[in-house]
Enzyme design. Structure first.
Site, PDB file in Angstrom:
ATOM      1  N   ARG A  98       0.829  -1.224   0.000  1.00 15.53           N
ATOM      2  CA  ARG A  98       0.000   0.000   0.000  1.00 15.53           C
ATOM      3  C   ARG A  98       0.857   1.265   0.000  1.00 15.53           C
ATOM      4  O   ARG A  98       0.450   2.309  -0.499  1.00 15.53           O
ATOM      5  CB  ARG A  98      -0.972   0.011   1.191  1.00 15.53           C
ATOM      6  CG  ARG A  98      -1.784   1.323   1.263  1.00 15.53           C
ATOM      7  CD  ARG A  98      -2.920   1.284   2.277  1.00 15.53           C
ATOM      8  NE  ARG A  98      -2.493   0.797   3.561  1.00 15.53           N
ATOM      9  CZ  ARG A  98      -1.798   1.511   4.462  1.00 15.53           C
ATOM     10  NH1 ARG A  98      -1.458   2.764   4.206  1.00 15.53           N
ATOM     11  NH2 ARG A  98      -1.451   0.978   5.609  1.00 15.53           N
ATOM     12  N   LYS A 150      -7.666   4.876 -19.614  1.00 18.38           N
ATOM     13  CA  LYS A 150      -7.993   5.222 -20.989  1.00 18.38           C
ATOM     14  C   LYS A 150      -6.847   4.820 -21.926  1.00 18.38           C
ATOM     15  O   LYS A 150      -6.614   3.650 -22.122  1.00 18.38           O
ATOM     16  CB  LYS A 150      -8.331   6.717 -21.056  1.00 18.38           C
ATOM     17  CG  LYS A 150      -9.277   7.199 -19.943  1.00 18.38           C
ATOM     18  CD  LYS A 150     -10.654   6.586 -19.992  1.00 18.38           C
ATOM     19  CE  LYS A 150     -11.471   6.818 -18.729  1.00 18.38           C
ATOM     20  NZ  LYS A 150     -11.580   8.171 -18.255  1.00 18.38           N
ATOM     21  N   ASP A 160      -4.495  17.570 -16.910  1.00 19.87           N
ATOM     22  CA  ASP A 160      -4.996  16.210 -17.135  1.00 19.87           C
ATOM     23  C   ASP A 160      -4.737  15.889 -18.609  1.00 19.87           C
ATOM     24  O   ASP A 160      -5.371  16.461 -19.496  1.00 19.87           O
ATOM     25  CB  ASP A 160      -6.493  16.161 -16.792  1.00 19.87           C
ATOM     26  CG  ASP A 160      -7.082  14.758 -16.933  1.00 19.87           C
ATOM     27  OD1 ASP A 160      -6.582  13.987 -17.772  1.00 19.87           O
ATOM     28  OD2 ASP A 160      -8.060  14.455 -16.231  1.00 19.87           O
ATOM     29  N   TYR A 168     -13.658  16.371 -16.710  1.00 15.74           N
ATOM     30  CA  TYR A 168     -14.303  15.078 -16.475  1.00 15.74           C
ATOM     31  C   TYR A 168     -15.357  15.209 -15.361  1.00 15.74           C
ATOM     32  O   TYR A 168     -15.163  15.961 -14.398  1.00 15.74           O
ATOM     33  CB  TYR A 168     -13.210  14.075 -16.090  1.00 15.74           C
ATOM     34  CG  TYR A 168     -13.727  12.729 -15.721  1.00 15.74           C
ATOM     35  CD1 TYR A 168     -14.217  11.866 -16.698  1.00 15.74           C
ATOM     36  CD2 TYR A 168     -13.743  12.306 -14.404  1.00 15.74           C
ATOM     37  CE1 TYR A 168     -14.704  10.622 -16.358  1.00 15.74           C
ATOM     38  CE2 TYR A 168     -14.221  11.052 -14.059  1.00 15.74           C
ATOM     39  CZ  TYR A 168     -14.708  10.219 -15.031  1.00 15.74           C
ATOM     40  OH  TYR A 168     -15.187   8.988 -14.704  1.00 15.74           O
TER      41      TYR A 168
HETATM   42  C1  LIG Z   1     -11.881   8.871 -17.037  1.00 12.59           C
HETATM   43  C2  LIG Z   1     -11.248  10.180 -16.759  1.00 12.59           C
HETATM   44  C3  LIG Z   1     -10.877  10.538 -15.455  1.00 12.59           C
HETATM   45  C4  LIG Z   1     -11.128   9.644 -14.268  1.00 12.59           C
HETATM   46  O1  LIG Z   1     -10.373   8.492 -14.361  1.00 12.59           O
HETATM   47  P1  LIG Z   1     -10.731   7.085 -13.623  1.00 12.59           P
HETATM   48  O2  LIG Z   1      -9.568   6.239 -13.989  1.00 12.59           O
HETATM   49  O3  LIG Z   1     -12.047   6.611 -14.154  1.00 12.59           O
HETATM   50  O4  LIG Z   1     -10.803   7.408 -12.166  1.00 12.59           O
HETATM   51  C5  LIG Z   1     -10.240  11.755 -15.283  1.00 12.59           C
HETATM   52  N1  LIG Z   1     -10.009  12.597 -16.321  1.00 12.59           N
HETATM   53  C6  LIG Z   1     -10.372  12.276 -17.577  1.00 12.59           C
HETATM   54  C7  LIG Z   1     -10.084  13.245 -18.675  1.00 12.59           C
HETATM   55  C8  LIG Z   1     -11.008  11.071 -17.840  1.00 12.59           C
HETATM   56  O5  LIG Z   1     -11.376  10.779 -19.094  1.00 12.59           O
END
Ligand SMILES: *Cc1c(COP(=O)(O)O)cnc(C)c1O
Length: 389
Positions: A58, A207, A182, A110
């Site tokens: 962890r 993603k 992001d 998001y």
């Molecule tokens: C999906 C997504 C998130 C969140 O990610 P998770 O892995 O589902 O927690 C954050 N930012 C963007 C741009 C996303 O597409």
């Protein structure tokens, strides 16, 4: 060290990998939760930070997780990276560490990020502010008021708005604040926010980095001194990645450059074909010369990405009919995988917003978001044509 200077495809494959005694070309999965020591003195060396070593999973002190983190840092050109159990896990740890003086979010983000910033963090007393990409002149006011962290996505979801990372980073740094980008939609293949002046890069590795819709993970990259204070938050929020997922993610990153290059090319072909289609009112894609963000995208991106949004002619019912007729594009709220996916922002990511707020953000009822996979471009175009026809 040689690997750090190599090209991105080479780093995706070789950075961080552990060469074990059996000659495995892949880093082994250490599923163990704890690690044993020869003596108390050896244990204290690791606990007190005199020696790098494995200790407890962890904490992230696990060889598979550390190997992944070296790869993650390398592909964004960062000094350091922490791997998380999800993209949201990375965001929460960042915001709680560096956002306590106030966070400014620029442009669309998001849905989970929006919920966290708009309602959950303010409940903890953390001030948050929102600006559309067209309201950048308001940024200085919030920075003067003491906001310490600016957050943005580019290209944004679902309008693919392109925000100028270098210009925004200059303003943010003028006030001694930090910029987090992001980079989920672009991936490190198409955009390197740290090179453009950002202090942090966040990924939903669920993603493009994962790329096969079969794992949930997140990453935060940046300099050592900024990432060190994030570590205890990840440790005690308990949002560290699992070793099994770390291994799967390393497997996926090896093919990242090949996948994203193909997704860029196919998305460009789809965007150009759909721009000619009589039933399509507008195509939103940074790679189209007429698109408002095209010039900034050409300046800061190496490729335009695998995400595009269509606005169909007619109303909501017409868009739903087209989406429901698609055969290769599955209706599913994610992106970045080898299989093509589609969603309507009005029924998924932006469902919870009032119609007036959706309109203010430029999101219409006839928008169809496409995540382009690795199928043949001709088959995807044929699928869109039969669905629209
Ligand atoms: C999906 C997504 C998130 C969140 O990610 P998770 O892995 O589902 O927690 C954050 N930012 C963007 C741009 C996303 O597409």
């Amino acid at each position: 060290m040689i690997v750090r200077k190599a090209g991105l495809a080479t780093r995706c494959i070789h950075a961080g990998e552990i060469n074990d005694a059996n000659g495995s070309p892949h880093t082994p999965i250490y599923t163990t939760t704890t690690f044993k020591f020869d003596s108390t003195a050896d244990l204290l060396d690791v606990v007190e930070g005199r020696k790098a070593g494995s200790l407890y999973t962890r904490y992230g002190l696990n060889p598979t997780i550390r190997a992944l983190e070296e790869k993650l840092a390398s592909i964004e050109g960062a000094e350091a990276a922490w791997a998380f159990s999800s993209g949201m896990g990375a965001e929460v740890a960042l915001f709680l560490t560096h956002g306590r003086k106030g966070i400014v979010c620029i442009g669309d983000a998001y849905g989970g990020t929006m919920e966290l910033l708009a309602s959950q963090l303010p409940e903890l007393g953390i001030p948050t502010h929102f600006l559309l990409g067209s309201e950048l002149e308001g940024l200085k006011t919030f920075l003067q008021q003491g906001a310490g962290l600016v957050f943005l996505e580019t290209p944004t979801n679902p309008t693919l708005e392109v925000l100028d990372i270098a210009a925004i980073s200059a303003t943010v740094h003028e006030y001694g604040a930090l910029l987090a980008v992001d980079n989920t939609f672009a991936s490190p293949v198409n955009q390197n926010p740290l090179e453009l002046g950002a202090d942090f890069v966040i990924h939903s590795a669920t993603k493009y980095l994962g790329g096969h819709s079969d794992l949930t993970a997140g990453a935060l990259m940046g300099s050592n001194h900024l990432l060190t204070p994030v570590w205890p938050w990840r440790k005690n929020l308990g949002t560290t990645i699992a070793p099994e997922i770390a291994s799967l993610l390393m497997r996926s990153i090896r093919s990242l450059t090949v996948r994203v290059a193909r997704q860029n090319a196919t998305a460009q072909a789809l965007a150009e074909a759909m721009a000619q289609h009589p039933k399509v009112a507008r195509v939103l894609y940074p790679g189209l010369p007429g698109f408002p963000g095209h010039d900034v995208a050409r300046k800061q991106m190496k490729g335009f990405g695998g995400m595009l949004t269509l606005e169909v002619k007619g109303g909501y019912e017409d868009a739903v009919r087209a989406v429901d007729r698609l055969k290769l594009f599955a209706i599913a709220p994610s992106l970045g995988g080898v299989e093509s996916l589609t969603t309507m922002p009005v029924t998924t990511t932006h469902h919870g917003l009032a119609p007036a707020e959706r309109a203010r953000r430029g999101i219409s009822d006839t928008m169809i978001r496409l995540s382009v996979g690795l199928e043949d471009a001709a088959d995807l175009i044929a699928d869109l044509e039969q669905a629209l026809g």
